[in-house]
Design a protein around this motif. Structure first.
Motif, mmCIF file in Angstrom:
data_model
loop_
_atom_site.group_PDB
_atom_site.id
_atom_site.type_symbol
_atom_site.label_atom_id
_atom_site.label_comp_id
_atom_site.label_asym_id
_atom_site.label_seq_id
_atom_site.Cartn_x
_atom_site.Cartn_y
_atom_site.Cartn_z
ATOM 1 N N MET A 31 57.291 136.470 10.098
ATOM 2 C CA MET A 31 56.646 136.413 11.393
ATOM 3 C C MET A 31 55.218 135.898 11.228
ATOM 4 N N ASP A 32 54.855 134.811 11.880
ATOM 5 C CA ASP A 32 53.534 134.227 11.811
ATOM 6 C C ASP A 32 52.596 135.002 12.724
ATOM 7 N N LYS A 33 51.746 135.860 12.119
ATOM 8 C CA LYS A 33 50.868 136.703 12.921
ATOM 9 C C LYS A 33 49.862 135.885 13.716
ATOM 10 N N HIS A 34 49.379 134.771 13.140
ATOM 11 C CA HIS A 34 48.419 133.950 13.864
ATOM 12 C C HIS A 34 49.054 133.349 15.115
ATOM 13 N N GLY A 35 50.270 132.835 14.975
ATOM 14 C CA GLY A 35 50.955 132.299 16.144
ATOM 15 C C GLY A 35 51.266 133.381 17.163
ATOM 16 N N GLU A 36 51.633 134.565 16.680
ATOM 17 C CA GLU A 36 51.948 135.667 17.591
ATOM 18 C C GLU A 36 50.702 136.154 18.320
ATOM 19 N N LEU A 37 49.542 136.089 17.657
ATOM 20 C CA LEU A 37 48.308 136.496 18.323
ATOM 21 C C LEU A 37 48.052 135.620 19.543
ATOM 22 N N GLY A 38 48.202 134.306 19.383
ATOM 23 C CA GLY A 38 48.004 133.405 20.509
ATOM 24 C C GLY A 38 48.997 133.659 21.628
ATOM 25 N N GLU A 39 50.252 133.873 21.265
ATOM 26 C CA GLU A 39 51.271 134.147 22.277
ATOM 27 C C GLU A 39 50.959 135.442 23.028
ATOM 28 N N PHE A 40 50.534 136.450 22.281
ATOM 29 C CA PHE A 40 50.227 137.739 22.898
ATOM 30 C C PHE A 40 49.049 137.621 23.867
ATOM 31 N N LEU A 41 47.968 136.990 23.424
ATOM 32 C CA LEU A 41 46.797 136.866 24.287
ATOM 33 C C LEU A 41 47.097 136.003 25.512
ATOM 34 N N ARG A 42 47.860 134.939 25.331
ATOM 35 C CA ARG A 42 48.210 134.100 26.488
ATOM 36 C C ARG A 42 49.071 134.865 27.481
ATOM 37 N N SER A 43 49.993 135.674 26.958
ATOM 38 C CA SER A 43 50.852 136.444 27.869
ATOM 39 C C SER A 43 50.042 137.464 28.656
ATOM 40 N N ARG A 44 49.015 138.035 28.026
ATOM 41 C CA ARG A 44 48.202 139.022 28.732
ATOM 42 C C ARG A 44 47.214 138.352 29.679
ATOM 43 N N ARG A 45 46.726 137.182 29.339
ATOM 44 C CA ARG A 45 45.888 136.436 30.285
ATOM 45 C C ARG A 45 46.687 136.060 31.532
ATOM 46 N N ALA A 46 47.963 135.703 31.320
ATOM 47 C CA ALA A 46 48.787 135.211 32.428
ATOM 48 C C ALA A 46 49.077 136.286 33.463
ATOM 49 N N ARG A 47 49.052 137.554 33.042
ATOM 50 C CA ARG A 47 49.422 138.615 33.975
ATOM 51 C C ARG A 47 48.225 139.143 34.767
ATOM 52 N N LEU A 48 47.006 138.657 34.447
ATOM 53 C CA LEU A 48 45.793 139.161 35.082
ATOM 54 C C LEU A 48 45.232 138.106 36.029
ATOM 55 N N ARG A 49 45.195 138.409 37.308
ATOM 56 C CA ARG A 49 44.678 137.461 38.294
ATOM 57 C C ARG A 49 43.144 137.459 38.274
ATOM 58 N N PRO A 50 42.516 136.317 38.584
ATOM 59 C CA PRO A 50 41.047 136.262 38.575
ATOM 60 C C PRO A 50 40.414 137.327 39.467
ATOM 61 N N GLU A 51 40.998 137.541 40.659
ATOM 62 C CA GLU A 51 40.417 138.528 41.553
ATOM 63 C C GLU A 51 40.517 139.944 40.982
ATOM 64 N N ASP A 52 41.552 140.195 40.133
ATOM 65 C CA ASP A 52 41.660 141.509 39.496
ATOM 66 C C ASP A 52 40.505 141.752 38.527
ATOM 67 N N ALA A 53 39.979 140.661 37.980
ATOM 68 C CA ALA A 53 38.878 140.768 37.023
ATOM 69 C C ALA A 53 37.517 140.619 37.686
ATOM 70 N N GLY A 54 37.505 140.547 39.001
ATOM 71 C CA GLY A 54 36.244 140.445 39.721
ATOM 72 C C GLY A 54 35.675 139.051 39.790
#
Length: 312
Positions: free
Chosen positions: A1-24
């Protein structure tokens, strides 16, 4: 398992679920090119440069400080399990050279404890969710279609994650199979953090990714979390519907092994159904096991010396 590749996938997936208005952040209408927060927006909220955050997401910042990781976790609103996962991906442990691992064993004292549960279903799960042992009721509840002695054969032990996605019996057993599937994959993510590069786990994830599109989709979504306690609904092929409370106990002297125990609410219809199952099991009146489907078991799970093989 490529941890570096998984880090990017994880962060992108979490960015995608957060709307700009939710972050103020202000929104000005119009269609955004990416779902959720942009990299630049997350960097601004976390107090780091856009270039630094981009390098972090690309796995090029292995020495990210606690302050940076905590800031990113705060902006992304990660729960505790997700924070642990973020740290594991951002700071992957070096994979040590591994000798061929011996098959996992259940200590005699644990077997005695398992037998002491009597008419209460119970089983022992290995570090990668292999079934290392079950009492007759645990077998009757979850996998009466398999051989009772299947866990005693390390080369083809049942693996609950494999069964969940590849064995039709398990799919029909759970009233809410999708929820069970999500929690199992989330638990496997945490297990992968604890055992980076483990051949048995890598083989299991690879097999399920290839053979189960549902598993592949859930794994790519980077859900992470413990498969905790709670009431689950079952539709048993012999005694019908039951709502059972599942409790997990970690064995402190056996790395990664857990005991799962299933109980019904006293005086409930589920308790009556469980008692009927116990009566039929003791009398040997359940349908005979027809052997283990090759799609749901072996060869070898965990990290046995042979080829490698969630919770229930």
């Amino acid at each position: 398992m490529d941890k570096h590749g998984e880090l990017g996938e994880f962060l992108r997936s979490r960015r995608a679920r957060l709307r700009p208005e939710d972050a103020g952040l202000p929104t000005f209408g119009g269609r955004r090119r990416v779902p959720g927060l942009r990299r630049e927006e997350l960097a601004q909220l976390a107090g780091v440069s856009a270039g630094y955050y981009t390098r972090l997401e690309q796995g090029q910042s292995p020495n990210a400080s606690d302050a940076v990781l905590d800031a990113v976790a705060r902006v992304l609103r990660l729960d505790e399990a997700e924070r642990v996962h973020l740290y594991a991906l951002a700071r992957p442990k070096a994979t040590a050279r591994r000798r061929a691992a011996r098959p996992e064993r259940v200590r005699p004292g644990v077997r005695i404890m398992l037998d002491s549960f009597g008419d209460v279903p119970a089983l022992v799960l290995g570090r990668f969710l292999d079934v290392l042992a079950w009492n007759p009721m645990g077998h009757a509840l979850l996998a009466g279609h398999l051989a009772l002695d299947a866990p005693d054969r390390p080369a083809d032990r049942p693996n609950v994650a494999r069964m969940l996605f590849l064995d039709p019996h398990l799919r029909e057993l759970y009233d809410d199979w999708p929820r069970k599937a999500r929690s199992t994959v989330a638990d496997l993510r945490l297990i992968a953090d604890r055992h980076p590069g483990a051949p048995g786990l890598t083989a299991l994830v690879g097999e399920l990714t290839v053979r189960s599109p549902e598993f592949a989709k859930l794994w790519a979504a980077h859900a992470v979390g413990d498969c905790g306690t709670g009431v689950r609904g079952y539709h048993h092929p012999v005694v019908g519907s039951m709502a059972l409370l599942t409790e997990f106990m970690t064995l402190p002297d056996d790395e990664g092994q857990r005991v799962a125990v299933y109980n019904a609410e006293p005086g409930s219809p589920s308790e009556a159904a469980l008692q009927l199952l116990a009566t039929l099991t003791a009398a040997g009146r359940l349908p005979a096991a027809h052997g283990e489907p090759p799609s749901a078991t072996g060869p070898g799970h965990g990290e046995p010396s042979a080829a490698p093989g969630s919770l229930a």
